[in-house]
Design a protein around this motif. Structure first.
Motif, PDB file in Angstrom:
ATOM      1  N   PHE A   1       1.059  -1.052   0.141  1.00 44.02           N
ATOM      2  CA  PHE A   1      -0.534   0.565  -0.516  1.00 44.02           C
ATOM      3  C   PHE A   1       1.045   1.076   0.134  1.00 44.02           C
ATOM      4  O   PHE A   1       1.069   2.466  -1.046  1.00 44.02           O
ATOM      5  N   VAL A   2       2.412   0.773   0.073  1.00 47.18           N
ATOM      6  CA  VAL A   2       2.910   2.446   0.655  1.00 47.18           C
ATOM      7  C   VAL A   2       3.108   2.563  -0.767  1.00 47.18           C
ATOM      8  O   VAL A   2       3.585   4.065  -1.093  1.00 47.18           O
ATOM      9  N   SER A   3       3.957   1.698  -0.894  1.00 47.57           N
ATOM     10  CA  SER A   3       4.181   1.645  -2.056  1.00 47.57           C
ATOM     11  C   SER A   3       3.628   2.547  -3.384  1.00 47.57           C
ATOM     12  O   SER A   3       4.185   3.067  -4.393  1.00 47.57           O
ATOM     13  N   THR A   4       2.250   2.070  -3.576  1.00 50.47           N
ATOM     14  CA  THR A   4       1.924   2.155  -4.030  1.00 50.47           C
ATOM     15  C   THR A   4       1.130   4.001  -3.943  1.00 50.47           C
ATOM     16  O   THR A   4       1.444   4.409  -5.133  1.00 50.47           O
ATOM     17  N   ILE A   5       0.822   4.056  -2.608  1.00 42.85           N
ATOM     18  CA  ILE A   5       1.016   5.608  -2.157  1.00 42.85           C
ATOM     19  C   ILE A   5       2.064   6.473  -3.048  1.00 42.85           C
ATOM     20  O   ILE A   5       2.127   7.638  -3.749  1.00 42.85           O
ATOM     21  N   GLU A   6       2.951   6.038  -2.677  1.00 46.07           N
ATOM     22  CA  GLU A   6       4.623   6.971  -2.489  1.00 46.07           C
ATOM     23  C   GLU A   6       4.519   6.950  -4.232  1.00 46.07           C
ATOM     24  O   GLU A   6       5.629   8.336  -4.412  1.00 46.07           O
ATOM     25  N   GLU A   7       4.345   6.008  -5.371  1.00 43.63           N
ATOM     26  CA  GLU A   7       4.531   6.213  -6.918  1.00 43.63           C
ATOM     27  C   GLU A   7       3.782   7.218  -7.528  1.00 43.63           C
ATOM     28  O   GLU A   7       4.244   7.739  -7.545  1.00 43.63           O
ATOM     29  N   ARG A   8       2.302   7.281  -6.461  1.00 48.26           N
ATOM     30  CA  ARG A   8       1.792   8.595  -7.048  1.00 48.26           C
ATOM     31  C   ARG A   8       1.710   9.387  -7.123  1.00 48.26           C
ATOM     32  O   ARG A   8       1.004  10.255  -6.978  1.00 48.26           O
ATOM     33  N   THR A   9       2.208  10.499  -5.635  1.00 46.38           N
ATOM     34  CA  THR A   9       1.853  10.885  -4.521  1.00 46.38           C
ATOM     35  C   THR A   9       3.445  11.340  -4.323  1.00 46.38           C
ATOM     36  O   THR A   9       4.394  11.044  -4.831  1.00 46.38           O
ATOM     37  N   PRO A  10       3.617  12.319  -3.674  1.00 47.90           N
ATOM     38  CA  PRO A  10       4.578  13.428  -3.083  1.00 47.90           C
ATOM     39  C   PRO A  10       4.644  13.253  -2.150  1.00 47.90           C
ATOM     40  O   PRO A  10       5.893  13.157  -1.251  1.00 47.90           O
ATOM     41  N   TYR A  11       4.322  12.264  -1.510  1.00 46.68           N
ATOM     42  CA  TYR A  11       4.482  11.382   0.362  1.00 46.68           C
ATOM     43  C   TYR A  11       5.311  10.482   0.491  1.00 46.68           C
ATOM     44  O   TYR A  11       5.070   9.509  -0.516  1.00 46.68           O
ATOM     45  N   ARG A  12       5.938  10.909   1.457  1.00 50.43           N
ATOM     46  CA  ARG A  12       6.934   9.869   1.390  1.00 50.43           C
ATOM     47  C   ARG A  12       6.380   9.516   3.252  1.00 50.43           C
ATOM     48  O   ARG A  12       5.708   9.806   4.032  1.00 50.43           O
ATOM     49  N   PHE A  13       6.267   7.835   3.617  1.00 48.99           N
ATOM     50  CA  PHE A  13       6.014   7.661   4.518  1.00 48.99           C
ATOM     51  C   PHE A  13       7.285   7.370   5.580  1.00 48.99           C
ATOM     52  O   PHE A  13       8.256   6.341   4.982  1.00 48.99           O
ATOM     53  N   PHE A  14       7.312   7.183   6.942  1.00 56.18           N
ATOM     54  CA  PHE A  14       8.110   7.037   7.340  1.00 56.18           C
ATOM     55  C   PHE A  14       7.337   5.980   8.994  1.00 56.18           C
ATOM     56  O   PHE A  14       6.486   6.794   9.062  1.00 56.18           O
TER      57      PHE A  14
END
Length: 90
Positions: A38-51
């Motif tokens: 899920f995180v990878s998908t969102i990071e590919e599509r947006t400028p957001y990065r998860f920690f």
């Protein structure tokens, strides 16, 4: 008994907006995928990065069928019915 911290993720919006890219709504369809996917998908599509710490989400699977919604809406759905929370830092 496993204790989860109050904040699981810190999501940071990288300074892509300065280059003319704006944050847009998210459309995503996932069926029982690991949180990391899920995180990878969102990071590919947006400028957001998860920690986050992987062990906090290792048993979390994500199923979503969302069209054109905000990141906050998407994360609310992901963390619904869990003890996990998130924070977004712009």
């Amino acid at each position: 008994m496993r204790v989860f911290p109050a904040v699981v993720c810190l999501i940071i919006m990288l300074p892509f907006c300065a280059s003319g890219q704006t944050t847009k709504n998210i459309t995503v369809k996932l069926n029982r995928v690991p949180f990391t996917e899920f995180v990878s998908t969102i990071e590919e599509r947006t400028p957001y990065r998860f920690f986050y710490k992987a062990e906090w989400t290792d048993s979390l699977s994500v199923s979503l069928d969302i069209e054109s919604k905000s990141l906050s809406f998407v994360l609310d759905q992901v963390f619904a019915n869990t003890d996990l929370n998130y924070a977004v830092d712009h």
